[in-house]
Design an enzyme around this catalytic site. Structure first.
Site, short mmCIF file in Angstrom:
data_model
loop_
_atom_site.label_atom_id
_atom_site.label_comp_id
_atom_site.label_asym_id
_atom_site.label_seq_id
_atom_site.Cartn_x
_atom_site.Cartn_y
_atom_site.Cartn_z
N TRP A 1 0.80 -1.22 0.00
CA TRP A 1 0.00 0.00 0.00
C TRP A 1 0.83 1.27 0.00
O TRP A 1 0.34 2.34 -0.32
CB TRP A 1 -0.90 0.04 1.24
CG TRP A 1 -0.16 -0.28 2.51
CD1 TRP A 1 -0.11 -1.48 3.15
CD2 TRP A 1 0.67 0.61 3.28
NE1 TRP A 1 0.70 -1.39 4.27
CE2 TRP A 1 1.19 -0.13 4.37
CE3 TRP A 1 1.03 1.95 3.15
CZ2 TRP A 1 2.04 0.43 5.32
CZ3 TRP A 1 1.88 2.52 4.10
CH2 TRP A 1 2.38 1.75 5.16
N LYS B 1 -2.42 -8.87 -6.97
CA LYS B 1 -3.13 -8.85 -5.70
C LYS B 1 -2.58 -7.65 -4.93
O LYS B 1 -1.47 -7.68 -4.42
CB LYS B 1 -2.89 -10.15 -4.92
CG LYS B 1 -3.67 -10.23 -3.58
CD LYS B 1 -2.82 -9.70 -2.44
CE LYS B 1 -3.46 -9.89 -1.09
NZ LYS B 1 -3.99 -8.64 -0.51
N HIS B 2 -3.35 -6.57 -4.88
CA HIS B 2 -2.90 -5.36 -4.22
C HIS B 2 -3.28 -5.40 -2.74
O HIS B 2 -4.05 -6.25 -2.30
CB HIS B 2 -3.52 -4.14 -4.90
CG HIS B 2 -2.59 -2.97 -4.98
ND1 HIS B 2 -1.71 -2.63 -3.98
CD2 HIS B 2 -2.39 -2.03 -5.96
CE1 HIS B 2 -1.03 -1.56 -4.32
NE2 HIS B 2 -1.41 -1.19 -5.53
N SER C 1 6.51 -7.45 3.62
CA SER C 1 7.24 -7.75 4.85
C SER C 1 8.04 -9.04 4.73
O SER C 1 7.84 -9.85 3.80
CB SER C 1 6.25 -7.89 6.01
OG SER C 1 5.45 -9.05 5.83
N GLU D 1 11.08 -8.18 -2.74
CA GLU D 1 11.62 -6.92 -2.21
C GLU D 1 10.95 -6.74 -0.86
O GLU D 1 9.76 -6.43 -0.78
CB GLU D 1 11.34 -5.76 -3.16
CG GLU D 1 12.14 -4.50 -2.83
CD GLU D 1 11.44 -3.57 -1.85
OE1 GLU D 1 11.76 -3.64 -0.63
OE2 GLU D 1 10.57 -2.81 -2.28
N LEU D 2 11.72 -6.93 0.20
CA LEU D 2 11.15 -6.97 1.55
C LEU D 2 11.52 -5.72 2.33
O LEU D 2 11.73 -4.66 1.76
CB LEU D 2 11.59 -8.25 2.24
CG LEU D 2 11.35 -9.53 1.43
CD1 LEU D 2 11.85 -10.75 2.17
CD2 LEU D 2 9.88 -9.68 1.07
N CYS E 1 10.45 1.40 2.42
CA CYS E 1 11.43 0.34 2.67
C CYS E 1 12.85 0.89 2.72
O CYS E 1 13.68 0.42 3.50
CB CYS E 1 11.34 -0.73 1.58
SG CYS E 1 9.75 -1.60 1.54
#
Length: 460
Positions: free
Chosen positions: A130, A154-155, A207, A228-229, A262
């Site tokens: 988000w 899937k947003h 996450s 990409e966390l 991030c």
């Protein structure tokens, strides 16, 4: 699962949406797979024309789309405008450069001819967050569609209107049905989607917990994945830096998107010789930030994305303080309606404390004093994350030398970690694997097919 627009400035429920049934999702996957069979055969110019059209529509609708971002997740309006501009730039970038990025790669070989041809692999699933609801999708969808793949997205459940708006841009641009499909499904159902044999790969921005779940599901079903966390970027200020400029960039690096980034400058690491000067100026800048409505152009510190995000962040701050850290600025919820927390600086942070090891996703900076550049590098690397980082110094060669010692996917010198279409984005360690953006971003979900040509008389 609740799929809702809740304005984080007022906590008002704006709109709700129904989750798709498994039967509807199966139909959408079937349509996407059918579309791939034709889209994979389209020319690069045809793909480029569509993407350029989407970017043009995005810019034309900037006012509407930017306000939608701010409404759903609370980003300052000026930053929402910037996100739309960046997203359109990314789409144009791949439309312009995708064909050359995927051109045949000739191989030197002892006899005959050999080359690598990049071909699309099929239907891809993107699980997107988000905090940058258009940018994150653009950097996943644009390169993969340009490569000849099709995408399902899937947003995040709190930005459903942004999710639908992106799909509508494809419709308006004349994209074939199934080229880009929004899925309203819960996170608990993602493994079912990944398990479908028509899904050939999955990318997630989110996450560590979500990344581990996605990676496990993808591995179980032998699907390629890109993750990409989280990140806990170090912002290193050496004693020879321009302190005023470093402070200005620290405010931008930590407070951009209300700290919900991030690659935010989460750990401020300053050499002892300039630590007091830096801290005094940093505190003054953060103290002066104007709190208010993110739709108001005068606002400098808006709400977090949700009440849940505020609760989690303040709990991390409190755990850190109970363990012995000091609050140097802020540290409390703001007494007003909405998901607000004070701009905060924590000091005296030691290993074992929450702020030392965990990602703080909001306007909370961790401040560290160090005695040497080696101590700065050691501290920067003492993290489970490895996304980005930055070094501030007037000695560029010194900065480059130290940058090579930092264990992350990206290091910026005299600028906080940032993003642009032509720079690769991604990390190491707990921050994930794979790359998005630049020429690398279009290479992740293509088949690198070897084609070998030999004469009948060539030896084996």
């Amino acid at each position: 699962m609740a799929i809702q627009t809740i304005n984080p400035f007022s906590n008002e429920l704006i709109k709700s949406f129904q989750e798709m049934s498994p039967e509807v999702v199966a139909v959408e996957i079937s349509i996407a797979d059918e579309t791939f069979q034709s889209w994979r055969k389209t020319s690069f110019p045809r793909r480029a024309d569509l993407l350029h059209g989407i970017a043009k529509l995005m810019r034309k609708q900037t006012d509407e789309l930017a306000k939608l971002i701010t409404l759903e997740m609370g980003k300052l309006l000026a930053q929402s405008y910037a996100e739309i501009a960046l997203s359109a730039d990314i789409i144009d970038y791949y439309a312009t450069n995708g064909e050359s990025f995927l051109s045949d790669q000739k191989l030197e070989t002892e006899f005959g001819e050999a080359y690598i041809k990049s071909t699309p692999i099929g239907v891809l699933l993107g699980v997107e967050p988000w905090n940058f609801p258009f940018y994150q999708v653009a950097r996943f969808a644009a390169p993969n569609i340009m490569a000849g793949n099709v995408v399902l997205v899937k947003h995040a459940s709190n930005v459903p209107q942004c999710a639908l708006a992106i799909q509508e841009l494809f419709v308006q641009a004349g994209a074939p049905k199934g080229l880009y499909t929004n899925l309203f499904v819960s996170g608990s159902r993602i493994e079912q989607v990944i398990a479908d044999p028509r899904i050939k790969g999955v990318a997630l921005t989110g996450s560590e917990t979500a990344g581990a779940s996605i990676a496990a599901a993808a591995g179980k079903h032998l699907k390629k994945s890109v993750l990409e966390l989280g990140g806990s970027d170090a912002f290193i200020v050496l004693e020879d830096a321009d302190i005023d400029k470093a402070v200005d960039w620290a405010v931008v690096g930590r407070m951009n998107n209300t700290g919900q980034c991030c690659v935010a400058a989460k750990r401020i690491i300053v050499l002892e010789a300039v630590a007091d000067e830096f801290l005094d100026k940093f505190k003054a800048k953060l103290s002066d930030l104007k709190v208010g409505d993110p739709m108001d152009e005068a606002t400098e510190l808006g709400p977090l994305s949700s009440e849940g995000a505020v609760i989690q962040l303040i709990e991390q701050v409190q755990r850190t303080v109970r363990a012995g850290a000091k609050v140097l600025l802020g540290g409390k919820l703001i007494d007003r309606k909405g998901a607000f927390i004070e701009a905060t600086i924590l000091g005296d942070i030691k290993p074992g404390m929450a702020a030392y090891h965990e990602e703080l996703f909001g306007p909370v900076a961790s401040f560290y004093r160090v005695k040497s550049e080696q101590e700065a590098i050691d501290l920067a690397n003492d993290s489970p994350f490895g996304l980005g980082g930055s070094i501030f110094t007037n000695d560029i060669e010194r900065g480059k030398r130290l940058a090579e010692k930092i264990d992350t996917g990206m290091v910026f010198i005299n600028h906080p970690t940032w993003t642009q279409p032509d720079l690769p984005f991604g990390g190491t360690k707990g921050s994930g694997y794979g790359r998005e953006l630049s020429s690398l971003g279009i290479q992740e979900f293509v088949n690198k097919k070897l084609i070998r040509v030999s004469e009948l008389t060539d030896p084996f």
